[in-house]
Design a protein around this motif. Structure first.
Motif, PDB file in Angstrom:
ATOM      1  N   SER A   1       0.836  -1.186   0.000  1.00 55.31           N
ATOM      2  CA  SER A   1       0.000   0.000   0.000  1.00 55.31           C
ATOM      3  C   SER A   1       0.878   1.246   0.000  1.00 55.31           C
ATOM      4  O   SER A   1       2.010   1.230   0.475  1.00 55.31           O
ATOM      5  CB  SER A   1      -0.914   0.001   1.227  1.00 55.31           C
ATOM      6  OG  SER A   1      -0.145   0.005   2.410  1.00 55.31           O
TER       7      SER A   1
ATOM      8  N   GLN B   1      -5.749   2.819   7.400  1.00 58.61           N
ATOM      9  CA  GLN B   1      -4.655   1.848   7.353  1.00 58.61           C
ATOM     10  C   GLN B   1      -4.396   1.268   8.736  1.00 58.61           C
ATOM     11  O   GLN B   1      -4.185   0.054   8.894  1.00 58.61           O
ATOM     12  CB  GLN B   1      -3.385   2.500   6.817  1.00 58.61           C
ATOM     13  CG  GLN B   1      -3.401   2.803   5.329  1.00 58.61           C
ATOM     14  CD  GLN B   1      -2.063   3.320   4.827  1.00 58.61           C
ATOM     15  OE1 GLN B   1      -1.109   3.476   5.590  1.00 58.61           O
ATOM     16  NE2 GLN B   1      -1.983   3.599   3.535  1.00 58.61           N
TER      17      GLN B   1
ATOM     18  N   GLU C   1      -6.990   8.536   5.708  1.00 58.05           N
ATOM     19  CA  GLU C   1      -6.355   7.364   5.104  1.00 58.05           C
ATOM     20  C   GLU C   1      -5.409   6.680   6.096  1.00 58.05           C
ATOM     21  O   GLU C   1      -5.331   5.447   6.151  1.00 58.05           O
ATOM     22  CB  GLU C   1      -5.588   7.762   3.846  1.00 58.05           C
ATOM     23  CG  GLU C   1      -6.470   8.080   2.659  1.00 58.05           C
ATOM     24  CD  GLU C   1      -5.672   8.309   1.402  1.00 58.05           C
ATOM     25  OE1 GLU C   1      -4.489   7.904   1.352  1.00 58.05           O
ATOM     26  OE2 GLU C   1      -6.225   8.895   0.448  1.00 58.05           O
ATOM     27  N   ALA C   2      -4.690   7.465   6.868  1.00 57.04           N
ATOM     28  CA  ALA C   2      -3.782   6.893   7.859  1.00 57.04           C
ATOM     29  C   ALA C   2      -4.564   6.109   8.908  1.00 57.04           C
ATOM     30  O   ALA C   2      -4.168   5.005   9.303  1.00 57.04           O
ATOM     31  CB  ALA C   2      -2.963   7.993   8.517  1.00 57.04           C
TER      32      ALA C   2
ATOM     33  N   PRO D   1      -0.340   7.123   3.193  1.00 59.92           N
ATOM     34  CA  PRO D   1      -1.625   7.831   3.189  1.00 59.92           C
ATOM     35  C   PRO D   1      -1.436   9.299   2.819  1.00 59.92           C
ATOM     36  O   PRO D   1      -0.414   9.897   3.098  1.00 59.92           O
ATOM     37  CB  PRO D   1      -2.103   7.685   4.631  1.00 59.92           C
ATOM     38  CG  PRO D   1      -0.842   7.522   5.429  1.00 59.92           C
ATOM     39  CD  PRO D   1       0.087   6.735   4.553  1.00 59.92           C
TER      40      PRO D   1
END
Length: 247
Positions: free
Chosen positions: A2, A14, A10-11, A5
């Motif tokens: 991946s 994840q 997004e972080a 982010p």
């Protein structure tokens, strides 16, 4: 593999997936670290996002904050919940007084090196029940003005924790671990972050500098020389996080 982010959302996503994977693989003491200063302001809201990931209908979840004030604020803001909210206790009122027999999962929000003794006790009491540390500050140099015995306790406890998600932006670089992947070093090259190294253990200090130096200067002669790292990437990366935090 991946990508890094591009936003706080997004972080966090994840980190959620990494947490689920680590718990599914049987890890009982894990931590999630989003390492940049502004994140401390969002500890409560990020914890609230993580709760659905770890909460199970048949397993009582307890969310623990470092002190009574933070716990009281969360109870006020969250209102009635299916999980309990409390604090880690103190030397005069130990963490075992905060636990109940039906407690089955523990989420500890932003603990620091000051609370290491309580956290180690919690992990011992938890046994095979999962304990998740969210944005701990166990290695914060600013608050480790503690004696030798306390430092030994902190170092011993840290070694027992599995880091399932870690993200830190450096100067033109980034360090990440997203379980089940291993540790990754990313470098900003021509305006984009590129993966330049992977290894099983966390690279820190001179080891990390050497990894970056070998790429940025292109030869072993760079060892021992100052590492010249591009700055554009870290600025653009952090700006997206700061914008997300300010919304």
């Amino acid at each position: 593999m991946s990508q890094l982010p591009n936003s706080l959302e997004e972080a966090i996503e994840q980190a959620k997936q990494a947490t689920k994977a680590a718990l599914a693989d049987g890890y009982k003491l894990i931590q999630v670290e989003l390492v940049f200063p502004e994140i401390e302001l969002e500890a409560q809201s990020i914890a609230q996002e993580f709760i659905p990931v770890i909460e199970q209908p048949d397993r009582q979840l307890v969310v623990l904050f470092p002190d009574t004030g933070a716990a009281a604020l969360a109870r006020r803001d969250w209102g009635k919940t299916c999980f309990r909210v409390t604090d880690l206790g103190t030397s005069r009122s130990p963490v075992e007084t905060r636990l109940e027999p039906e407690d089955q999962q523990f989420l500890v929000v932003s603990p620091s090196a000051v609370e290491v003794a309580q956290m180690e006790k919690l992990s011992q009491l938890a046994g095979d029940r999962p304990v998740i540390l969210l944005n701990p500050k166990l290695e914060d140099i600013a608050i480790i003005g503690i004696g030798y015995a306390a430092r030994q306790l902190r170092e011993r406890f840290i070694k027992t924790i599995e880091s399932c998600y870690y993200l830190k932006f450096l100067e033109g670089a980034a360090l990440r671990r997203c379980y089940p992947s291993i540790w990754e070093v990313w470098l900003e090259i021509d305006g984009q972050y590129q993966l330049i190294a992977e290894q099983a253990t966390k690279p820190v200090g001179d080891e990390l500098d050497l990894i970056l130096a070998q790429v940025t200067q292109g030869s072993d002669e760079s060892v021992g020389q100052p590492v010249q790292r591009p700055k554009k990437g870290v600025l653009s990366g952090l700006q997206s996080f700061i914008r997300a935090l300010s919304q």
